[in-house]
Design a protein around this motif. Structure first.
Motif, PDB file in Angstrom:
ATOM      1  N   MET A   1     -60.145  65.961-100.126  1.00 34.55           N
ATOM      2  CA  MET A   1     -59.390  65.080 -99.249  1.00 34.55           C
ATOM      3  C   MET A   1     -59.455  63.641 -99.776  1.00 34.55           C
ATOM      4  SD  MET A   1     -58.096  66.938 -96.841  1.00 34.55           S
ATOM      5  CE  MET A   1     -57.744  66.111 -95.345  1.00 34.55           C
ATOM      6  N   ILE A   2     -58.485  62.880 -99.370  1.00 33.72           N
ATOM      7  CA  ILE A   2     -58.415  61.463 -99.711  1.00 33.72           C
ATOM      8  C   ILE A   2     -58.705  60.665 -98.442  1.00 33.72           C
ATOM      9  CG2 ILE A   2     -56.900  59.579-100.430  1.00 33.72           C
ATOM     10  CD1 ILE A   2     -55.250  61.735-101.966  1.00 33.72           C
ATOM     11  N   ARG A   3     -59.631  59.752 -98.523  1.00 34.16           N
ATOM     12  CA  ARG A   3     -59.904  58.832 -97.421  1.00 34.16           C
ATOM     13  C   ARG A   3     -58.943  57.670 -97.588  1.00 34.16           C
ATOM     14  NH1 ARG A   3     -61.210  59.238 -92.495  1.00 34.16           N
ATOM     15  NH2 ARG A   3     -62.021  57.331 -91.631  1.00 34.16           N
ATOM     16  N   CYS A   4     -58.097  57.442 -96.608  1.00 31.12           N
ATOM     17  CA  CYS A   4     -57.028  56.461 -96.715  1.00 31.12           C
ATOM     18  C   CYS A   4     -57.194  55.387 -95.638  1.00 31.12           C
ATOM     19  CB  CYS A   4     -55.687  57.174 -96.541  1.00 31.12           C
ATOM     20  SG  CYS A   4     -54.264  56.149 -96.806  1.00 31.12           S
ATOM     21  N   LYS A   5     -57.181  54.152 -96.074  1.00 36.22           N
ATOM     22  CA  LYS A   5     -57.269  53.021 -95.163  1.00 36.22           C
ATOM     23  C   LYS A   5     -56.020  52.172 -95.357  1.00 36.22           C
ATOM     24  CE  LYS A   5     -60.328  49.281 -93.739  1.00 36.22           C
ATOM     25  NZ  LYS A   5     -61.592  48.585 -94.008  1.00 36.22           N
ATOM     26  N   ILE A   6     -55.311  51.909 -94.250  1.00 32.63           N
ATOM     27  CA  ILE A   6     -54.071  51.138 -94.296  1.00 32.63           C
ATOM     28  C   ILE A   6     -54.307  49.819 -93.564  1.00 32.63           C
ATOM     29  CG2 ILE A   6     -51.631  51.084 -93.711  1.00 32.63           C
ATOM     30  CD1 ILE A   6     -51.797  54.214 -93.597  1.00 32.63           C
ATOM     31  N   VAL A   7     -54.014  48.716 -94.264  1.00 30.98           N
ATOM     32  CA  VAL A   7     -54.246  47.383 -93.716  1.00 30.98           C
ATOM     33  C   VAL A   7     -52.958  46.567 -93.784  1.00 30.98           C
ATOM     34  CG1 VAL A   7     -55.619  45.272 -93.937  1.00 30.98           C
ATOM     35  CG2 VAL A   7     -56.656  47.479 -94.458  1.00 30.98           C
ATOM     36  N   THR A   8     -52.656  45.860 -92.694  1.00 32.51           N
ATOM     37  CA  THR A   8     -51.506  44.953 -92.621  1.00 32.51           C
ATOM     38  C   THR A   8     -52.033  43.517 -92.544  1.00 32.51           C
ATOM     39  OG1 THR A   8     -51.338  44.736 -90.214  1.00 32.51           O
ATOM     40  CG2 THR A   8     -50.335  46.713 -91.203  1.00 32.51           C
ATOM     41  N   PRO A   9     -51.152  42.526 -92.573  1.00 32.67           N
ATOM     42  CA  PRO A   9     -51.620  41.146 -92.395  1.00 32.67           C
ATOM     43  C   PRO A   9     -52.318  40.924 -91.047  1.00 32.67           C
ATOM     44  CG  PRO A   9     -49.425  41.142 -93.326  1.00 32.67           C
ATOM     45  CD  PRO A   9     -49.737  42.560 -92.944  1.00 32.67           C
ATOM     46  N   PHE A  10     -52.102  41.828 -90.100  1.00 33.58           N
ATOM     47  CA  PHE A  10     -52.703  41.710 -88.766  1.00 33.58           C
ATOM     48  C   PHE A  10     -54.016  42.473 -88.635  1.00 33.58           C
ATOM     49  CE2 PHE A  10     -48.099  41.290 -88.334  1.00 33.58           C
ATOM     50  CZ  PHE A  10     -48.033  39.986 -87.866  1.00 33.58           C
ATOM     51  N   GLY A  11     -54.445  43.138 -89.696  1.00 40.21           N
ATOM     52  CA  GLY A  11     -55.700  43.880 -89.672  1.00 40.21           C
ATOM     53  C   GLY A  11     -55.505  45.351 -89.980  1.00 40.21           C
ATOM     54  N   LYS A  12     -56.563  46.132 -89.704  1.00 36.77           N
ATOM     55  CA  LYS A  12     -56.521  47.562 -90.012  1.00 36.77           C
ATOM     56  C   LYS A  12     -55.522  48.269 -89.096  1.00 36.77           C
ATOM     57  CE  LYS A  12     -59.933  50.429 -88.950  1.00 36.77           C
ATOM     58  NZ  LYS A  12     -61.187  51.173 -88.968  1.00 36.77           N
ATOM     59  N   TYR A  13     -54.599  49.005 -89.715  1.00 34.30           N
ATOM     60  CA  TYR A  13     -53.611  49.788 -88.972  1.00 34.30           C
ATOM     61  C   TYR A  13     -54.160  51.173 -88.671  1.00 34.30           C
ATOM     62  CZ  TYR A  13     -49.436  52.623 -88.143  1.00 34.30           C
ATOM     63  OH  TYR A  13     -48.523  53.502 -87.614  1.00 34.30           O
ATOM     64  N   LYS A  14     -54.743  51.800 -89.696  1.00 34.38           N
ATOM     65  CA  LYS A  14     -55.182  53.177 -89.530  1.00 34.38           C
ATOM     66  C   LYS A  14     -56.129  53.558 -90.654  1.00 34.38           C
ATOM     67  CE  LYS A  14     -53.231  57.693 -88.567  1.00 34.38           C
ATOM     68  NZ  LYS A  14     -52.031  58.458 -88.344  1.00 34.38           N
ATOM     69  N   GLU A  15     -57.038  54.459 -90.350  1.00 36.02           N
ATOM     70  CA  GLU A  15     -57.907  55.057 -91.358  1.00 36.02           C
ATOM     71  C   GLU A  15     -57.896  56.552 -91.093  1.00 36.02           C
ATOM     72  OE1 GLU A  15     -62.354  54.247 -93.174  1.00 36.02           O
ATOM     73  OE2 GLU A  15     -61.491  52.842 -91.740  1.00 36.02           O
ATOM     74  N   MET A  16     -57.655  57.345 -92.131  1.00 33.92           N
ATOM     75  CA  MET A  16     -57.551  58.796 -91.938  1.00 33.92           C
ATOM     76  C   MET A  16     -57.834  59.527 -93.239  1.00 33.92           C
ATOM     77  SD  MET A  16     -54.537  57.714 -93.036  1.00 33.92           S
ATOM     78  CE  MET A  16     -52.874  58.025 -93.515  1.00 33.92           C
ATOM     79  N   ASP A  17     -57.980  60.842 -93.129  1.00 30.51           N
ATOM     80  CA  ASP A  17     -58.112  61.720 -94.289  1.00 30.51           C
ATOM     81  C   ASP A  17     -56.791  62.444 -94.481  1.00 30.51           C
ATOM     82  OD1 ASP A  17     -60.840  61.183 -94.847  1.00 30.51           O
ATOM     83  OD2 ASP A  17     -61.435  62.502 -93.210  1.00 30.51           O
TER      84      ASP A  17
END
Length: 130
Positions: free
Chosen positions: A1-17
């Motif tokens: 699995m890939i651990r994925c962290k998505i960040v926008t200028p407003f902060g963390k949007y989502k973290e998931m596998d």
């Protein structure tokens, strides 16, 4: 699995596998699978998809940067919306506003900004499927 962290200028949007991460860069579509060699790439305004908990998820992203190494993906995006979060009427109105600005041919119009707004709106509608 890939651990994925998505960040926008407003902060963390989502973290998931996810078992796969599908994105588009300037070269074209690419699928990131576990154990891939490291990569850093700019992302286009486009659709991004993942497989989360056995279900395909689709997102409209407003461009950004992907950094992948050792089964961890850090995605820095200007904007992101899950397909379920996109309001069709709002996206359609944004598309119409951008088209009107581009048709004006007014010196006061920032053409590049209007083109990007149009591209983002069309991408959101494309992710919705129309």
């Amino acid at each position: 699995m890939i651990r994925c962290k998505i960040v926008t200028p407003f902060g963390k949007y989502k973290e998931m596998d996810t078992s796969i991460l599908n994105v588009r860069n300037s070269i074209g579509e690419m699928g990131i699978l576990p154990n891939r060699m490291p990569i850093v790439t700019m992302l286009e305004i486009s659709k991004m998809s993942t497989i989360e908990n056995g279900e395909r998820e689709e997102y409209a992203i407003g461009g950004g940067l992907l950094y992948f190494k050792e089964n961890e993906a850090m995605i820095l995006v200007d904007s992101i919306e899950n397909k379920k979060e996109i309001e069709k009427e709002r996206a359609s109105k944004a598309k119409q506003r951008a088209e009107k600005l581009l048709l004006k041919k007014d010196e006061g119009v920032d053409i590049k900004r209007a083109e990007l707004a149009l591209k983002r709106a069309m991408n959101r509608l494309d992710v919705l499927g129309g």
